[in-house]
Design an enzyme around this catalytic site. Structure first.
Site, short mmCIF file in Angstrom:
data_model
loop_
_atom_site.label_atom_id
_atom_site.label_comp_id
_atom_site.label_asym_id
_atom_site.label_seq_id
_atom_site.Cartn_x
_atom_site.Cartn_y
_atom_site.Cartn_z
N ASP A 34 0.86 -1.18 0.00
CA ASP A 34 0.00 0.00 0.00
C ASP A 34 0.89 1.22 0.00
O ASP A 34 2.08 1.15 0.33
CB ASP A 34 -0.92 0.00 1.23
CG ASP A 34 -2.08 0.99 1.12
OD1 ASP A 34 -2.19 1.66 0.08
OD2 ASP A 34 -2.85 1.08 2.08
N TYR A 54 -5.19 4.06 0.73
CA TYR A 54 -6.30 3.19 0.33
C TYR A 54 -5.98 2.43 -0.97
O TYR A 54 -6.88 2.14 -1.75
CB TYR A 54 -7.61 3.98 0.15
CG TYR A 54 -7.87 5.03 1.18
CD1 TYR A 54 -7.96 4.70 2.53
CD2 TYR A 54 -8.02 6.35 0.82
CE1 TYR A 54 -8.21 5.67 3.49
CE2 TYR A 54 -8.27 7.34 1.77
CZ TYR A 54 -8.36 7.00 3.10
OH TYR A 54 -8.59 7.96 4.06
N HIS A 55 -4.71 2.07 -1.17
CA HIS A 55 -4.29 1.45 -2.43
C HIS A 55 -3.76 0.03 -2.19
O HIS A 55 -2.76 -0.37 -2.79
CB HIS A 55 -3.20 2.29 -3.10
CG HIS A 55 -3.65 3.67 -3.47
ND1 HIS A 55 -2.76 4.67 -3.86
CD2 HIS A 55 -4.89 4.23 -3.53
CE1 HIS A 55 -3.44 5.77 -4.13
NE2 HIS A 55 -4.73 5.53 -3.94
N ALA A 56 -4.42 -0.74 -1.38
CA ALA A 56 -3.95 -2.09 -1.06
C ALA A 56 -3.95 -2.98 -2.30
O ALA A 56 -4.88 -2.95 -3.11
CB ALA A 56 -4.82 -2.71 0.02
#
Length: 524
Positions: free
Chosen positions: A286, A455-457
């Site tokens: 992330d 919020y970029h898992a």
């Protein structure tokens, strides 16, 4: 009984359901744990944070992060038709070609994926060698036009950085406004774009409020799923494939619950081992970001968005503050000389954005800062129980690698440099929760204390580790993964890339000819 059972109606699952059901001879079942996407806060872009911690959010947190002051960091994930595309910041970014090519996975170079980006896209700027029109996903320019995020771009140019009108064209470097996944000023989630236009098809069944417990296997082949709705139990069978599109957290969780994962963990939880695959849930990636929040006496932030004139403007024109995607503008920059690609991505939001979006704005403010694009730190996801309602144990290991902290500190310095430019003087009046000083020590302490997830898992069932280049789970039959978890690395806001991956996967699944690669100009 269906040909294909898809688990998860998010960015990828809605694409797959729509594309696979285009063949009238194929029966498709799409299963979503959450409800339909009827809440007005889904469709009003500026209201996205109102969805946090509600029944439309999986409401995850990390375990204590040992390199981030042992904090538990909030991880919102959409739990509705549209998934996280129903609550994200709507930024449409693809990422640099070199980073796709570095995946070194057959079929997944930038040139091979670009035709699927274009097929998905309906860009209001029109078609060119990088962009498409007529696709399901509406991509539009910003309709909020907040003076603070405009000033942020002007300040970055004053600081000597180049302008960039299209981050998805020949190069990323520079500053400008993000294009967004909106249609007429309203959110265009994957459910709006793909699923709703397909719902009337007789060969597509959509099950909502249904929690999948595990994948069912017979002789090493996935044959369906076990699920429940309230107290009722279901088995939904697939004659061709089960496709997991539950996202970077829930897909590895579901695989482990199904007996596919590290055998030692599964045996400890009395889960029969179907396949000992220790990489399921590993390689979790992330982006971190550390917003600096500058308060202002100018009453122009999103605190004013609910005023009657702005509500009327939104309802009648699809414009104004309520159309804000929150991170309206930004840019890409290298943290140091000699880098071939930018390693920092800036986002600027016309609101006091604190505590990962959970903080209540108490003053007019602008928040901006940098994401670390290429983190080397890796985390993992492990189930904590055989009970499918138990939340998984998520550890991102933010800043475990020293180079990630170095980049974050460079990002803070660049943030303060931009804040000191003339264009931002009317808005960057006072710094909320400032670093103690601009020393490396104090900037590192600030990053550890205030950095949040972007919020970029992604990456937790990566190609070459868990799935092959056709996204089939290696070592099993009839099981595929199509979502952000298959990306070996993540280097952009992942919604657009996930949709493009699902577009290509749908052709693979149906055995259709793949779109031919497209080579475009390379910026130097």
């Amino acid at each position: 009984m269906y040909d294909y059972v898809i688990v998860g109606a998010g960015s990828a699952g809605c694409v797959l359901a729509a594309r696979l059901s285009e063949d009238p001879d194929v029966k498709v079942c799409l299963i979503e744990a959450g409800p339909v996407d009827s809440s007005q806060n889904i469709h009003i872009p500026a209201a996205c944070a109102q969805l946090f911690r509600t029944n439309l959010d999986w409401d995850y947190d990390t375990h204590v992060e040992p390199y981030a002051d042992n904090r538990r960091i909030y991880l919102p994930r959409g739990r509705m038709l549209g998934g996280t595309s129903g609550m994200n910041g709507m930024v449409y970014i693809r990422g640099a070609r070199e980073r796709y090519d570095a995946w070194n996975q057959p079929g997944w170079s930038y040139d091979e994926l670009l035709p699927y980006f274009k097929r998905s896209e309906d860009n209001e700027r029109g078609a060119d060698e990088y962009h498409g029109v007529g696709g399901p996903l509406s991509v539009s320019d910003n309709r909020s036009n907040n003076p603070m995020t405009t000033a942020f771009v002007e300040a970055a140019l004053e600081a000597g950085y180049p302008a960039n009108h299209d981050f998805n064209a020949a190069k990323e470097e520079g500053f400008g406004f993000y294009q967004v996944t909106q249609r007429d000023g309203r959110r265009c989630s994957s459910a709006v774009a793909y699923l709703h236009p397909s719902m009337a098809r007789p060969n597509l069944t959509v099950e909502t409020d249904m929690l999948v417990h595990r994948v069912l296997f017979e002789n090493g082949r996935a044959v369906g799923v076990a699920a429940s709705r309230l107290s009722e139990q279901f088995e939904i069978r697939a004659t061709r494939e089960v496709i997991l599109s539950a996202g970077a957290y829930n897909t590895p969780q579901l695989l482990q619950l199904s007996g596919v994962g590290p055998a030692e963990l599964l045996r400890a939880l009395d889960i029969p081992v179907v396949l000992d695959q220790p990489m399921v849930g590993q390689n979790l990636i992330d982006h971190t970001h550390d917003f600096l929040i500058y308060t202002t006496s100018q009453p122009v932030s999103l605190l004013a968005a609910g005023q009657p004139e702005y509500v009327r403007q939104f309802m009648e024109e699809g414009r104004g503050p309520l159309t804000s995607n929150i991170p309206e503008s930004g840019g890409f920059v290298a943290s140091q000389a000699g880098l071939e690609l930018p390693d920092l991505q800036f986002h600027a939001a016309p609101v006091m954005f604190a505590d990962g979006g959970l903080g209540v704005p108490t003053a007019h403010a602008i928040s901006f800062g940098a994401d670390v694009i290429d983190p080397l730190s890796r985390g993992h996801i492990m189930i904590a129980s055989a009970d499918p309602t138990t939340k998984p144990r998520i550890l991102h290991n933010f800043f475990a690698e020293e180079s990630d902290m170095d980049a974050a500190v460079a990002g803070l310095r660049l943030t303060m440099e931009i804040a000191n430019q003339k264009a931002l003087k009317p808005y960057a009046e006072a710094l909320h929760n400032p670093p103690e000083s601009d020393s490396d020590k104090d900037l590192r302490a600030h990053a550890r204390r205030y950095s949040e997830t972007a919020y970029h898992a992604a990456g937790s069932c990566a190609m070459g580790m868990v799935v092959d280049p056709e996204l089939k789970v290696m070592g099993l039959e009839g099981l595929r993964v199509v979502d952000a978890s298959v990306m070996p690395t993540v280097f952009a806001n992942p919604n657009g890339p996930t949709i493009a991956i699902a577009e290509k996967a749908s052709d693979m699944i149906l055995g259709l000819p793949l779109l031919p690669p497209q080579t475009v100009a390379v910026a130097h």
